[in-house]
Design a protein around this motif. Structure first.
Motif, PDB file in Angstrom:
ATOM      1  N   GLY A 224       0.781  -1.223   0.000  1.00 39.17           N
ATOM      2  CA  GLY A 224       0.000   0.000   0.000  1.00 39.17           C
ATOM      3  C   GLY A 224       0.813   1.273   0.000  1.00 39.17           C
ATOM      4  N   LEU A 225       0.238   2.301  -0.636  1.00 34.78           N
ATOM      5  CA  LEU A 225       0.758   3.669  -0.609  1.00 34.78           C
ATOM      6  C   LEU A 225      -0.321   4.565  -0.024  1.00 34.78           C
ATOM      7  CD1 LEU A 225       2.286   3.882  -4.228  1.00 34.78           C
ATOM      8  CD2 LEU A 225       3.502   3.336  -2.103  1.00 34.78           C
ATOM      9  N   ILE A 226       0.091   5.662   0.591  1.00 32.12           N
ATOM     10  CA  ILE A 226      -0.867   6.588   1.194  1.00 32.12           C
ATOM     11  C   ILE A 226      -0.497   8.020   0.839  1.00 32.12           C
ATOM     12  CG2 ILE A 226       0.420   6.702   3.397  1.00 32.12           C
ATOM     13  CD1 ILE A 226      -2.336   6.914   4.820  1.00 32.12           C
ATOM     14  N   VAL A 279      -3.188   3.729  -3.992  1.00 36.43           N
ATOM     15  CA  VAL A 279      -2.937   4.815  -3.042  1.00 36.43           C
ATOM     16  C   VAL A 279      -4.228   5.113  -2.288  1.00 36.43           C
ATOM     17  CG1 VAL A 279      -2.129   7.194  -2.756  1.00 36.43           C
ATOM     18  CG2 VAL A 279      -1.270   5.800  -4.678  1.00 36.43           C
ATOM     19  N   THR A 280      -4.151   5.114  -0.963  1.00 35.97           N
ATOM     20  CA  THR A 280      -5.304   5.510  -0.146  1.00 35.97           C
ATOM     21  C   THR A 280      -5.058   6.905   0.418  1.00 35.97           C
ATOM     22  OG1 THR A 280      -6.746   4.894   1.706  1.00 35.97           O
ATOM     23  CG2 THR A 280      -4.403   4.462   1.984  1.00 35.97           C
ATOM     24  N   PRO A 281      -6.078   7.759   0.453  1.00 35.06           N
ATOM     25  CA  PRO A 281      -5.855   9.091   1.032  1.00 35.06           C
ATOM     26  C   PRO A 281      -5.686   9.039   2.548  1.00 35.06           C
ATOM     27  CG  PRO A 281      -8.149   8.820   0.376  1.00 35.06           C
ATOM     28  CD  PRO A 281      -7.418   7.621  -0.121  1.00 35.06           C
ATOM     29  N   THR A 282      -6.348   8.073   3.198  1.00 37.34           N
ATOM     30  CA  THR A 282      -6.274   7.933   4.653  1.00 37.34           C
ATOM     31  C   THR A 282      -6.399   6.456   5.025  1.00 37.34           C
ATOM     32  OG1 THR A 282      -8.676   8.072   4.929  1.00 37.34           O
ATOM     33  CG2 THR A 282      -7.434  10.164   5.005  1.00 37.34           C
ATOM     34  N   PHE A 283      -6.029   6.130   6.256  1.00 39.39           N
ATOM     35  CA  PHE A 283      -6.244   4.760   6.726  1.00 39.39           C
ATOM     36  C   PHE A 283      -7.731   4.482   6.944  1.00 39.39           C
ATOM     37  CE2 PHE A 283      -1.697   4.693   8.462  1.00 39.39           C
ATOM     38  CZ  PHE A 283      -1.246   3.985   7.351  1.00 39.39           C
ATOM     39  N   GLN A 284      -8.505   5.525   7.238  1.00 38.55           N
ATOM     40  CA  GLN A 284      -9.954   5.338   7.389  1.00 38.55           C
ATOM     41  C   GLN A 284     -10.567   4.814   6.097  1.00 38.55           C
ATOM     42  OE1 GLN A 284     -11.965   5.510  10.140  1.00 38.55           O
ATOM     43  NE2 GLN A 284     -13.507   4.677   8.741  1.00 38.55           N
TER      44      GLN A 284
END
Length: 592
Positions: A224-226, A279-284
């Protein structure tokens, strides 16, 4: 496993028996001086690069996980540190089945492969190793939002349906990873193992819940990427522990996609660099996507969809009635009405009855050794589900202990017999036990004959949940599939043992000081007997440069390394990256 060491860690101590079977001793003394040098090289390179590109501050994360740059982590030290953030760690032998891996996460225990990659696989190995598991997963575990996601993922993954094809793929991947870590592995055997993995991946049929969840796990926890598509940071353990791919993954030719539920459509190959990353913007957002997928899973959907998945799985599963009664066994058959709702469920082989994941007394798999069957649904002519009847209402329709009762279900199933007992929990009728009982379907086919003994009838209008595994795993003593293929443990020849000794002598000088001129002897032995080695030579050069000692010797070693980097492409990046860190050393206070 002769005895269980919980390391004084409450999370490890709480592990159930069916998970403890995978734990192996770390055998810290088995790590060689070369192993420690491999760890140190990777960790120094990681810090040098990841301090700018990793999402979570790398050094503070290492500290909180009980890790250091200088030496392979000791499991006791890791558990002492992880306990402070509510986690633990155990060592296992290579890949373990995905269902077990997920359940460890639910218990907040990191699973760490005891072995470490070989020097010739220092950049990346498809086999799980202590670098990947501890240097990859552990540093970010201190982030509260992330470890909440990790444990929640585990709790959902532990309920996921898996298939026989999942096991076959797991075995194929495990066998390939073991072969790839074998020194001088036979090329034909490697090709055969690679072809088998490819074939299994292409012939999985309809992916199981576990297969799809594994994709979400891969594209988040592992790769994962954030942040933003233009400037993402790394949080996935597979990237954090790969000194090759952690750099190459940021190249423009590696496509960056927003992480959504569509990630389940993307399969992956563990043996190759990934062509795209999410890519996720947040862990939420990770939790939101997980929730979206979980809403489609059998443990939440239940009903015909859930029972069909359980039937296809051919594994131990649990079907839960709306009354709260849980039936564990291998789903062998179920019948549905015109509205496609189940009205009869049957298990085969050892089965058990539970409530709230605790097995009912006298209803274990020894008692229900030949399976279990029962109607589902309402009684004919009654709007209220049978589970909601009060004792008075039951009595009013002739259902009372020591009296004969006849129950006619909307489905056409008839149950008639002498009521022996009625189980009511939390104002829900859950189980009615009969003697001298006959059960027939609408066509008068016998579903249960009085000669078969006592009949236990589950009560419930619907099947509200179906999940993989037993409701009460401890009582059911459910042992998940465990591979018979062991990892390879090298027997070292005299030449390799001599090389280990040379690495140890360099290590001793780094930690205790002494006559740096002595390193000239080590260098001469390397040149005479181990001319292909580059890492020990690099460590000698690092020491001499740092101590400003033996200038002529340092120049000779540097020339050798530069020539090797120029002439042997497989070592070019490794050696040049090592030389870079000699010129740009890590701050000493960070090497703890």
């Amino acid at each position: 496993m002769a005895s269980f060491n919980d390391f004084g860690n409450s999370q490890v101590a709480a592990l159930p028996a069916h998970l403890k079977q995978f734990i192996v001793e770390q055998n810290y003394d088995h790590y060689t001086p070369v192993d420690h040098a491999v760890w140190r090289y990777v960790m120094r390179q990681n810090y040098s690069y990841l301090k700018d590109i990793a999402y979570y501050p790398y050094i503070p994360g290492l500290n909180k996980a009980g890790l250091s740059i200088e030496k392979i982590p000791n499991l006791q030290e890791m558990n002492d540190a992880l306990a402070k953030i509510g986690w633990g760690a155990v060592t296992v032998d290579g890949f373990i089945p995905p269902a077990a891996f997920m359940e460890y996460q639910a218990y907040r225990v990191l699973v760490i492969a005891a072995d470490i990659r070989q020097l010739n696989h220092i950049e990346y190995t498809p086999a799980p190793d202590i670098i990947h598991e501890s240097a990859g997963h552990a540093p970010i575990i201190a982030d509260h939002d992330y470890h909440q996601y990790l444990s929640y993922f585990g709790s959902i993954g532990a309920k996921a349906m898996f298939s026989a094809q999942d096991f076959d793929l797991y075995e194929a991947i495990r066998a390939l990873s073991i072969l790839k870590e074998m020194p001088n592995a036979d090329e034909k055997e490697l090709k055969k193992a690679e072809d088998l993995v490819a074939w299994q991946q292409e012939n999985m049929g309809e992916p199981s819940e576990m297969a799809l969840l594994s994709r979400l796990h891969w594209w988040t926890v592992e790769y994962g990427l954030i942040g933003t598509l233009e400037n993402p940071k790394i949080y996935g353990a597979g990237l954090l522990s790969s000194i090759g791919e952690s750099a190459s993954c940021m190249n423009p030719d590696v496509e960056k996609l927003w992480y959504t539920i569509d990630a389940i459509k993307y399969s992956y190959d563990i043996t190759k660099p990934q062509p795209h990353l999410f890519v996720t913007p947040t862990f939420q957002n990770l939790i939101d996507v997980l929730e979206q997928y979980a809403d489609t899973m059998a443990f939440r959907v239940g009903g015909t969809i859930g029972l069909k998945k359980a039937l296809d799985s051919k594994n131990t599963c649990t079907a839960m009635y709306s009354s709260g009664l849980q039936v564990t066994g291998t789903i062998a058959e179920f019948k549905v009405n015109k509205s496609n709702e189940p009205y009869f469920v049957k298990t085969s082989g050892p089965s058990a009855l539970s409530v709230n994941n605790k097995q009912l007394y006298g209803h274990g798999k020894n008692y229900h050794k030949d399976g279990f069957s029962s109607p589902v649904g309402k009684l004919k002519g009654y709007q209220k589900p049978l589970e909601d009847f009060s004792e008075e209402e039951l009595s009013a329709i002739g259902i009372k202990e020591n009296e004969t009762a006849v129950l006619n279900f909307e489905s056409g199933i008839t149950v008639s017999g002498l009521v022996k007992s009625i189980l009511i929990n939390n104002e829900k009728v859950q189980l009615i036990t009969f003697t001298d009982c006959t059960v027939k379907d609408k066509d008068s086919n016998i579903l249960f004959d009085p000669a078969w003994g006592i009949y236990d009838m589950a009560v419930g209008e619907k099947i509200v949940s179906v999940f993989c595994g037993a409701a009460d795993k401890e009582e059911f003593i459910e042992i998940p599939h465990k591979s018979a293929t062991g990892t390879h443990h090298v027997q070292y020849d005299s030449s390799t043992l001599e090389l280990h000794q040379l690495y140890q002598q360099v290590r001793n000088r780094r930690h205790t000081g002494g006559d740096y001129g002595f390193l000239g002897n080590v260098w001469r032995k390397l040149q005479a007997n181990h001319h292909d080695d580059w890492l020990c030579a690099l460590e000698i050069l690092e020491l001499l440069d740092h101590e400003n000692a033996e200038t002529q010797l340092a120049l000779e070693i540097k020339g050798f390394l530069e020539q090797k980097a120029a002439q042997e492409p497989e070592f070019t990046k490794l050696i040049n990256d090592g030389l870079y860190l000699i010129k740009h050393p890590i701050e000493q206070n960070l090497i703890f």
